[in-house]
Design a protein around this motif. Sequence first.
Motif, PDB file in Angstrom:
ATOM      1  N   THR A 110      76.416 125.154 127.583  1.00 21.84           N
ATOM      2  CA  THR A 110      76.387 123.897 126.842  1.00 21.84           C
ATOM      3  C   THR A 110      75.550 122.894 127.619  1.00 21.84           C
ATOM      4  OG1 THR A 110      78.595 124.301 125.926  1.00 21.84           O
ATOM      5  CG2 THR A 110      77.751 122.051 125.819  1.00 21.84           C
TER       6      THR A 110
ATOM      7  N   ASP B 224      64.174 122.663 126.351  1.00 18.01           N
ATOM      8  CA  ASP B 224      63.717 123.905 125.731  1.00 18.01           C
ATOM      9  C   ASP B 224      62.321 123.779 125.130  1.00 18.01           C
ATOM     10  OD1 ASP B 224      66.043 125.766 125.982  1.00 18.01           O
ATOM     11  OD2 ASP B 224      67.058 124.142 124.929  1.00 18.01           O
TER      12      ASP B 224
ATOM     13  N   TRP C  52      73.241 124.641 131.655  1.00 19.19           N
ATOM     14  CA  TRP C  52      72.252 125.219 130.752  1.00 19.19           C
ATOM     15  C   TRP C  52      71.108 125.831 131.545  1.00 19.19           C
ATOM     16  CZ3 TRP C  52      72.654 120.196 132.093  1.00 19.19           C
ATOM     17  CH2 TRP C  52      71.507 119.463 132.376  1.00 19.19           C
TER      18      TRP C  52
ATOM     19  N   GLU D  83      68.576 122.713 123.375  1.00 24.09           N
ATOM     20  CA  GLU D  83      69.358 123.354 122.330  1.00 24.09           C
ATOM     21  C   GLU D  83      70.674 123.890 122.873  1.00 24.09           C
ATOM     22  OE1 GLU D  83      65.920 124.905 119.286  1.00 24.09           O
ATOM     23  OE2 GLU D  83      66.461 126.220 120.952  1.00 24.09           O
ATOM     24  N   HIS D  84      71.674 123.927 121.993  1.00 26.04           N
ATOM     25  CA  HIS D  84      72.970 124.519 122.334  1.00 26.04           C
ATOM     26  C   HIS D  84      72.848 126.032 122.276  1.00 26.04           C
ATOM     27  CE1 HIS D  84      77.326 124.996 122.557  1.00 26.04           C
ATOM     28  NE2 HIS D  84      77.236 125.851 121.556  1.00 26.04           N
ATOM     29  N   SER D  85      73.364 126.706 123.308  1.00 26.62           N
ATOM     30  CA  SER D  85      73.268 128.166 123.364  1.00 26.62           C
ATOM     31  C   SER D  85      74.522 128.721 124.029  1.00 26.62           C
ATOM     32  CB  SER D  85      72.018 128.593 124.146  1.00 26.62           C
ATOM     33  OG  SER D  85      71.942 129.990 124.268  1.00 26.62           O
ATOM     34  N   ASP D  86      75.443 129.273 123.232  1.00 20.99           N
ATOM     35  CA  ASP D  86      76.679 129.840 123.780  1.00 20.99           C
ATOM     36  C   ASP D  86      76.365 130.946 124.786  1.00 20.99           C
ATOM     37  OD1 ASP D  86      78.458 128.243 122.325  1.00 20.99           O
ATOM     38  OD2 ASP D  86      78.323 129.553 120.570  1.00 20.99           O
TER      39      ASP D  86
ATOM     40  N   THR E 243      72.335 120.094 119.435  1.00 22.41           N
ATOM     41  CA  THR E 243      71.015 119.910 120.032  1.00 22.41           C
ATOM     42  C   THR E 243      70.861 118.474 120.520  1.00 22.41           C
ATOM     43  OG1 THR E 243      70.045 121.574 118.564  1.00 22.41           O
ATOM     44  CG2 THR E 243      68.526 120.070 119.661  1.00 22.41           C
TER      45      THR E 243
END
Length: 232
Positions: free
Chosen positions: A194, A117, A76, A188-191, A169
């Motif tokens: 991961t 984040d 990430w 947070e998850h963000s493609d 998250t």
Amino acid sequence: MLLRVRVTLPDRPGTLGQVARTLGVSGADIVQVVVLERLGGRAVDDFTVVWPGAARVERLLAGLAAIPGVRVDGVWRAIGAPTTTGQDAELLAQVAGNPADGLATLVDAVPGLLAADWAVAAVVPVDWASRGGGGEATVGHASWRAPVPPPLPEVTPLRARSMTMPDGTHYAIAPFGRAGLVLVVAREHSDPLTAAAFHSTEVDRLAQLVRASAVILGDRLDLVGAPPVVAG
């Protein structure tokens, strides 16, 4: 861009070197390695790397997956520079040096320390234990990257812990021990990236910072979330 790469690997000579070489061949420039855990012949390491923005992260993941016994727990984006020895003490010194803004200083700094984040100082009703459901938390202070309004998990019971929500998250939570105040930190998850869940050592670190800040700030914390006094 700056990435945090968390891997679980066999704790034996040569494996760490294999991981480092693979990161380099994939295009990553390693700037820091932090050992989070060594137990039962396994280690959990966090690598902070500079990654070419145009390169595909899948290449890095494929290279690491090819190393026997290595598991990638998360990749990430890291916010800010890697943590260095003494940053926690420096942060607490800043809190003590300007206690009027001490809570805001803590909340704004913690995401950078934990590669998160955003963070929020949330307040739950002081009688949360008698309400059964805990009561809805309100925002006392939010870091600059926090969504408006920030999506807060159920923070009660008030104890230091981590949790992961269905949307991916990850949260770390640590109570201040007074006035129903708790610090919530989020990844947070963000493609296609991961993030890894907060490790127990990260939760412990957060809890220590929060407890120390509570001692420094004392009664000032009781005013967080309190309605303003209107002169008659």
